[in-house]
Design a protein around this motif. Structure first.
Motif, mmCIF file in Angstrom:
data_model
loop_
_atom_site.group_PDB
_atom_site.id
_atom_site.type_symbol
_atom_site.label_atom_id
_atom_site.label_comp_id
_atom_site.label_asym_id
_atom_site.label_seq_id
_atom_site.Cartn_x
_atom_site.Cartn_y
_atom_site.Cartn_z
ATOM 1 N N UNK A 37 0.798 -1.219 0.000
ATOM 2 C CA UNK A 37 0.000 0.000 0.000
ATOM 3 C C UNK A 37 0.830 1.268 0.000
ATOM 4 N N UNK A 38 0.151 2.394 -0.236
ATOM 5 C CA UNK A 38 0.808 3.701 -0.299
ATOM 6 C C UNK A 38 1.200 4.148 1.099
ATOM 7 N N UNK A 39 2.435 4.616 1.222
ATOM 8 C CA UNK A 39 2.964 5.033 2.521
ATOM 9 C C UNK A 39 4.216 5.874 2.318
ATOM 10 N N UNK A 40 4.628 6.561 3.375
ATOM 11 C CA UNK A 40 5.885 7.312 3.347
ATOM 12 C C UNK A 40 6.991 6.376 3.820
ATOM 13 N N UNK A 41 7.999 6.179 2.983
ATOM 14 C CA UNK A 41 9.119 5.319 3.338
ATOM 15 C C UNK A 41 10.311 6.174 3.761
ATOM 16 N N UNK A 42 10.826 5.917 4.969
ATOM 17 C CA UNK A 42 12.064 6.576 5.386
ATOM 18 C C UNK A 42 13.240 5.811 4.777
ATOM 19 N N UNK A 43 14.461 6.210 5.112
ATOM 20 C CA UNK A 43 15.635 5.576 4.517
ATOM 21 C C UNK A 43 15.694 4.085 4.765
ATOM 22 N N UNK A 44 15.424 3.645 5.993
ATOM 23 C CA UNK A 44 15.491 2.226 6.333
ATOM 24 C C UNK A 44 14.437 1.427 5.559
ATOM 25 N N UNK A 45 13.213 1.934 5.521
ATOM 26 C CA UNK A 45 12.150 1.217 4.819
ATOM 27 C C UNK A 45 12.376 1.227 3.305
ATOM 28 N N UNK A 46 12.943 2.317 2.788
ATOM 29 C CA UNK A 46 13.259 2.367 1.356
ATOM 30 C C UNK A 46 14.312 1.313 1.007
ATOM 31 N N UNK A 47 15.291 1.136 1.897
ATOM 32 C CA UNK A 47 16.289 0.087 1.687
ATOM 33 C C UNK A 47 15.646 -1.290 1.688
ATOM 34 N N UNK A 48 14.711 -1.502 2.602
ATOM 35 C CA UNK A 48 14.007 -2.780 2.630
ATOM 36 C C UNK A 48 13.299 -3.016 1.296
ATOM 37 N N UNK A 49 12.641 -1.984 0.793
ATOM 38 C CA UNK A 49 11.904 -2.097 -0.470
ATOM 39 C C UNK A 49 12.821 -2.503 -1.614
ATOM 40 N N UNK A 50 13.940 -1.790 -1.782
ATOM 41 C CA UNK A 50 14.778 -2.039 -2.960
ATOM 42 C C UNK A 50 15.607 -3.318 -2.830
ATOM 43 N N UNK A 51 15.743 -3.864 -1.613
ATOM 44 C CA UNK A 51 16.521 -5.097 -1.437
ATOM 45 C C UNK A 51 15.652 -6.355 -1.437
ATOM 46 N N UNK A 52 14.335 -6.196 -1.402
ATOM 47 C CA UNK A 52 13.437 -7.347 -1.345
ATOM 48 C C UNK A 52 13.533 -8.171 -2.627
ATOM 49 N N UNK A 53 13.496 -9.515 -2.473
ATOM 50 C CA UNK A 53 13.682 -10.409 -3.623
ATOM 51 C C UNK A 53 12.539 -11.399 -3.829
ATOM 52 N N UNK A 54 11.387 -11.196 -3.246
ATOM 53 C CA UNK A 54 10.344 -12.215 -3.316
ATOM 54 C C UNK A 54 9.214 -11.930 -4.281
ATOM 55 N N UNK A 55 9.537 -11.475 -5.489
ATOM 56 C CA UNK A 55 8.485 -11.156 -6.468
ATOM 57 C C UNK A 55 8.129 -12.378 -7.308
ATOM 58 N N UNK A 56 6.867 -12.477 -7.747
ATOM 59 C CA UNK A 56 6.488 -13.584 -8.633
ATOM 60 C C UNK A 56 7.332 -13.618 -9.907
ATOM 61 N N UNK A 57 7.718 -12.437 -10.400
ATOM 62 C CA UNK A 57 8.539 -12.377 -11.625
ATOM 63 C C UNK A 57 10.029 -12.243 -11.298
ATOM 64 N N UNK A 58 10.411 -12.656 -10.097
ATOM 65 C CA UNK A 58 11.819 -12.711 -9.664
ATOM 66 C C UNK A 58 12.504 -11.351 -9.822
ATOM 67 N N UNK A 59 13.723 -11.362 -10.399
ATOM 68 C CA UNK A 59 14.512 -10.131 -10.449
ATOM 69 C C UNK A 59 13.902 -9.061 -11.347
ATOM 70 N N UNK A 60 13.087 -9.461 -12.322
ATOM 71 C CA UNK A 60 12.438 -8.466 -13.182
ATOM 72 C C UNK A 60 11.483 -7.613 -12.348
#
Length: 197
Positions: free
Chosen positions: A59-82
């Motif tokens: 959902x829509x939210x304000x991401x601080x630096x730590x949460x933004x890092x979590x977002x860009x490092x996450x690897x569990x997408x159905x379409x993998x790295x794409x």
């Protein structure tokens, strides 16, 4: 060397580089007061070997630096790295949009400090200041684009992820977007591994 690898794909070698480490990325996000972003899915992942703990809700939210890092490092997408790349690109565009707001002009000095401390680059301080001034005049809606190189297929080989690029489409994209020359890059200028190789 990375520049040589890029030249084999793009047909030209970048003149300069800037390597932004994770700490600098988080600092930039915090320096602009966080970034509003629509997290595409719930993200839960723990990897103690990397001291990586990701827990974000969709959902829509304000991401601080730590949460933004979590977002860009996450690897569990159905379409993998794409899927990961698509989310990273969308977030980087949202961050750029926030950075380029006129209200952030007084923070340019703070941004420069972050670059000097946490970014490895062969650009001089004067070059960085010039680019910062030029960037503040960009319209993020029309002047910034993010592209993924066109590919034919992706998969796994000996435990490593790979992507086979589509040579003709890559050359066409380079010529439309970032070719620094007055003549077109051709297939003869690139050394892209083909499926039949």
């Amino acid at each position: 060397e990375l520049k040589k690898e890029l030249e084999s794909i793009l047909g030209f070698s970048p003149q300069h580089h800037a390597i932004v480490d994770l700490e600098a990325f988080a600092k930039l996000v915090n320096a602009v007061g966080g970034v509003e972003f629509d997290v595409p899915q719930d993200m839960d992942m723990d990897d103690p070997t990397q001291n990586l703990h990701i827990h974000l809700r969709k959902g829509r939210q304000i991401l601080n630096g730590d949460k933004a890092l979590q977002l860009v490092r996450f690897r569990g997408y159905p379409s993998a790295d794409i899927g990961r790349m698509e989310t990273q690109q969308k977030f980087l565009k949202a961050l750029a949009k926030k950075l380029l707001k006129t209200s952030n002009i007084p923070k340019i000095g703070k941004f420069m400090d972050i670059f000097q401390q946490d970014v490895k680059t062969d650009l001089s301080l004067r070059d960085l200041q010039w680019f910062a001034r030029q960037a503040m005049g960009l319209n993020p809606e029309t002047d910034l684009t993010v592209q993924t190189l066109p590919y034919i297929k992706d998969g796994n080989y000996q435990g490593q992820n790979y992507v086979y690029l589509a040579p003709a489409e890559v050359v066409s994209l380079v010529n439309r977007t970032i070719n620094p020359y007055t003549t077109d890059i051709t297939l003869e200028d690139v050394k892209i591994i083909r499926l039949e190789d």
